[in-house]
Structures are given as C-alpha cells and as structure tokens.
Design an enzyme around this catalytic site. Structure first.
Site, PDB file in Angstrom:
ATOM      1  N   LYS A   1     -12.477  -1.936   6.808  1.00 18.06           N
ATOM      2  CA  LYS A   1     -11.689  -2.976   7.798  1.00 18.06           C
ATOM      3  C   LYS A   1     -12.196  -2.661   9.191  1.00 18.06           C
ATOM      4  O   LYS A   1     -12.927  -3.531   9.790  1.00 18.06           O
ATOM      5  CB  LYS A   1     -10.197  -2.649   7.963  1.00 18.06           C
ATOM      6  CG  LYS A   1      -9.535  -3.374   6.727  1.00 18.06           C
ATOM      7  CD  LYS A   1      -9.591  -2.458   5.424  1.00 18.06           C
ATOM      8  CE  LYS A   1      -8.754  -3.044   4.301  1.00 18.06           C
ATOM      9  NZ  LYS A   1      -8.101  -2.158   3.391  1.00 18.06           N
TER      10      LYS A   1
ATOM     11  N   ASP B   1      -1.601   6.500   6.246  1.00 17.90           N
ATOM     12  CA  ASP B   1      -2.812   5.559   5.939  1.00 17.90           C
ATOM     13  C   ASP B   1      -2.785   4.521   6.993  1.00 17.90           C
ATOM     14  O   ASP B   1      -2.302   3.497   7.036  1.00 17.90           O
ATOM     15  CB  ASP B   1      -2.283   4.792   4.467  1.00 17.90           C
ATOM     16  CG  ASP B   1      -3.434   3.768   3.996  1.00 17.90           C
ATOM     17  OD1 ASP B   1      -4.368   3.854   4.743  1.00 17.90           O
ATOM     18  OD2 ASP B   1      -3.283   3.143   2.899  1.00 17.90           O
TER      19      ASP B   1
ATOM     20  N   TRP C   1       0.839  -1.206   0.008  1.00 17.63           N
ATOM     21  CA  TRP C   1       0.003  -0.096  -0.037  1.00 17.63           C
ATOM     22  C   TRP C   1       0.760   1.332   0.198  1.00 17.63           C
ATOM     23  O   TRP C   1       0.568   2.267  -0.620  1.00 17.63           O
ATOM     24  CB  TRP C   1      -1.071  -0.029   1.221  1.00 17.63           C
ATOM     25  CG  TRP C   1      -2.022  -1.148   1.118  1.00 17.63           C
ATOM     26  CD1 TRP C   1      -2.264  -2.255   1.755  1.00 17.63           C
ATOM     27  CD2 TRP C   1      -3.234  -0.928  -0.068  1.00 17.63           C
ATOM     28  NE1 TRP C   1      -3.253  -2.891   1.440  1.00 17.63           N
ATOM     29  CE2 TRP C   1      -3.544  -2.273   0.058  1.00 17.63           C
ATOM     30  CE3 TRP C   1      -3.367  -0.242  -1.159  1.00 17.63           C
ATOM     31  CZ2 TRP C   1      -4.888  -2.451  -0.662  1.00 17.63           C
ATOM     32  CZ3 TRP C   1      -4.505  -0.632  -1.690  1.00 17.63           C
ATOM     33  CH2 TRP C   1      -5.217  -1.795  -1.660  1.00 17.63           C
TER      34      TRP C   1
END
Ligand SMILES: *Cc1c(COP(=O)(O)O)cnc(C)c1O
Length: 359
Positions: free
Chosen positions: A195, A171, A102
């Site tokens: 999530k 993030d 990511w």
C-alpha cells in the site's frame, strides 16, 4: 508514456519518481554491472541498502532505539499468526478489537494459537463506526491488544490510539507512512508493503525489543521476530527487489519533507474528497465522520444501477480501480501516498461531471 490515476487498494500506486529511478537502475545497479535482483544479499552493496532502509524508516517514523525494525516476507497476513506465536503461550489471552474485515481475520488466526478474545466488534454496523473505547470488554490480563488502525475495505480509521497498559499490536498495512505516528505507544506495528511502502513481498515489522523474548519455545525459525532482529532480517534470502524499492520509497518520502509534509497533503486529499461526497445527494459515504479513513474512501451511488456505467466511464477517463469491495459495494478510492493531489482533483471533477449527466 501514458500513466493512469490508479486508485487500487493494493497492490497500489507507486511514485512515478521512484519508478523512473528503478527503470534507470535495472541493467547496472550502482556500478555492479548487474541489476539489484542479481546481486548477493550478503554483498557490500545490498548490505548497505538494508542498513540505509532501516535508518530511513527509523528517521521517517521516529522509531525509538529500543525497537527493532524487521523486514520479513509473508505480508501482513503472516503477522496475524506471528503475533500470537511470538507473544503468547497457548493458555494466554489476547484481546482483539474488530472494526473491519482485517481485524476479524487477525482474531480468527490468533484463535488457533491462544485464547483470542474479541473485546469489541463493529460488525453490527457493517463496519461503519468504532465502538466507544469505554465499552470494550477488555480482559483483566491480556498478553496484548490487537487492532487495525485503518480498515482498508470499509474505510474506517482510528484517529486515536487506544489506552491501557498491555502492549498494543497494530496492523498498519494501509496507513503506515501516511502521517507521523508515536511509535513509542505501540508494542508491535506491522504492515504489508504493497500500500504505502513498495511492492508486495516484503513486510515492515517494528517490535519493542523487550517483547522479542516472549516467543514460544521451538517456534519456527522464520516465524520468530527475534531471529530477524538478530540477523538484520537476513534470516534467509530476503526479497531483495522489494526491499530495494522500499528503500527508494523511504528516501522519496524524506525528500518530500518527511511524514509531517506527507500527512498534510494526505489530510487535504481526503478532506476534499469527503467534502465532495457529502455535498452531493448522488454520492454518499456511510462511515461515521469521526473515523473516516484518510487512505481508503468508499462511496456509493444513490442509484446502484449506475455503478457499471460509472466504472466504465471513469476507467475510460484514466481513473482506474475504483470498484468497491464486494462486502461494501459501490466504489472505493484508495488515495495512498503515491496517489497525487492532482489525481484526487481529477476524480472529484469526474464525479461532478458524471453526476451532472446522470443525476
Ligand atoms: C492489505 C491488508 C492486509 C493483507 O496484507 P497481505 O500483505 O496481503 O497479507 C492486512 N491488513 C490490512 C489492514 C490490509 O490493508
């Protein structure tokens, strides 16, 4: 009713208590005679919901008053573009620490908009460690430092907050709300919802107010944090259902005692799962012990030819979505807030049993 133990990396499990409230609310939400999906986002009930969600997020995370709390669409991935568009001009430099897929994606996106420099890169270890902070090749003058506190795929998590005097952009998609954090150490925190917050379709962004004015001139309205801050995230029609679920999840976490209590359960869940993996020669986790994730626990079987059997039998036992990401192989158990300690215990028991029959 038969609910499985869902170890999906995302969209991930939601608390059963929240799902039951939703089921009950659907036909007639708060006496409106409509579901929450059918009411106006400008109406009294929804405006109250939005204010409550923000207040609860602020209380749970201890967000200081000089920060804005935004709820845009577009997920974490859109924020990978919005960060450089809101914080840099094309000639500015932004530093990126890449400890997984990511972070790598975020750096690649930012390169389109500014001079994004990768100042540390753990790809040489297939993302199983965090390079020592003293080795990061940081720029003399960066607009910000971006990193990914929890890398969801390789299961690598920072158990420290990087230093330095430029704004930190983080993030936190797969670690937000998993325990208390010190928001004041960050310039920007962003997280896709699916999530630990709620369903996909909404994003939580927390921005220190003084950074809102760094936006590029003529930036697209919907890609401008300040536009969300000035409109209470009613910039256009918001994802009302996802926002409603996020509000219920915030309330649920508060009812469970807040993030201290939630974090204690998460610490216990992760440590017993890692202990089981480490105690066995049949299973292993390749990540350095100082940066193992509390939320995403990858593990491989010593004999990869047993992977298919493991997945088939675990699924038949009601333990689902354990297949690891293709870049890592093996298995991954994502044990977000809504995955109970009972689910983790069931997984550990299953693993021991599988080892006994196949080891
Ligand atoms: C899941 C995830 C993303 C992608 O989120 P989207 O909401 O699908 O854009 C980005 N970063 C991290 C750390 C993630 O876990």
């Amino acid at each position: 009713m038969s609910r499985v133990y869902n170890f999906s990396a995302g969209p991930a499990a939601l608390p059963l208590e929240v799902l039951e409230i939703i089921r009950n609310d659907i036909p007639d939400w708060q006496g409106t005679g409509m579901s929450v999906m059918e009411v106006s986002h400008r109406g009294k009930h929804f405006v109250e919901l939005a204010a409550r969600a923000e207040a609860n997020a602020r209380q749970l995370l201890g967000i200081p008053s000089d920060y804005s709390v935004l709820f845009p669409q577009g997920g974490a991935t859109l924020q990978m573009a919005m960060a450089p568009l809101n914080l840099t001009r094309p000639d500015d430099t932004a530093d990126y620490v890449v400890t997984g897929s990511w972070g790598k994606k975020a750096a690649g996106e930012a390169k389109k908009f500014c001079n994004a420099r990768v100042v540390a890169d753990a790809s040489d270890s297939n993302f199983t460690h965090i390079p020592d902070e003293s080795s990061w090749d940081r720029s003399a003058k960066a607009a910000y430092l971006h990193y990914t506190p929890n890398e969801t795929i390789a299961g690598v998590e920072f158990h420290f907050i990087p230093g330095g005097d430029v704004p930190l952009v983080a993030d936190m998609s797969s670690t937000i709300l998993s325990r208390p954090i010190d928001v004041s150490r960050f310039g920007v925190i962003y997280a896709g919802a699916q999530k630990n917050i709620g369903p996909a379709g909404i994003t939580l962004v927390i921005v220190r107010n003084e950074l809102l004015d760094k936006v590029r001139p003529n930036n697209a309205h919907l890609m401008t944090w300040k536009a969300y801050a000035e409109s209470d995230s009613m910039t256009n029609t918001p994802p009302t259902f996802a926002w409603y679920v996020a509000d219920l999840v915030f309330q649920y976490l508060k009812d469970r005692g807040g993030l201290e209590a939630v974090g204690e359960v998460n610490r216990r869940k992760a440590s017993k799962l890692y202990a089981a993996i480490d105690a066995s020669a049949f299973y292993s986790n390749p990540v350095s012990k100082d940066c193992r994730s509390w939320m995403n626990v990858p593990f491989i079987l010593a004999d990869a030819s047993l992977d298919a059997k493991f997945l088939e039998e675990s699924s038949a036992a009601g333990l689902t979505n354990l297949k690891g990401h293709r870049s890592v192989g093996g298995m991954r158990a994502s044990i977000y807030n809504a995955v109970t300690e009972e689910a983790v215990d069931a997984l550990i028991d299953f693993m021991a049993d599988f080892e006994k029959h196949n080891g």
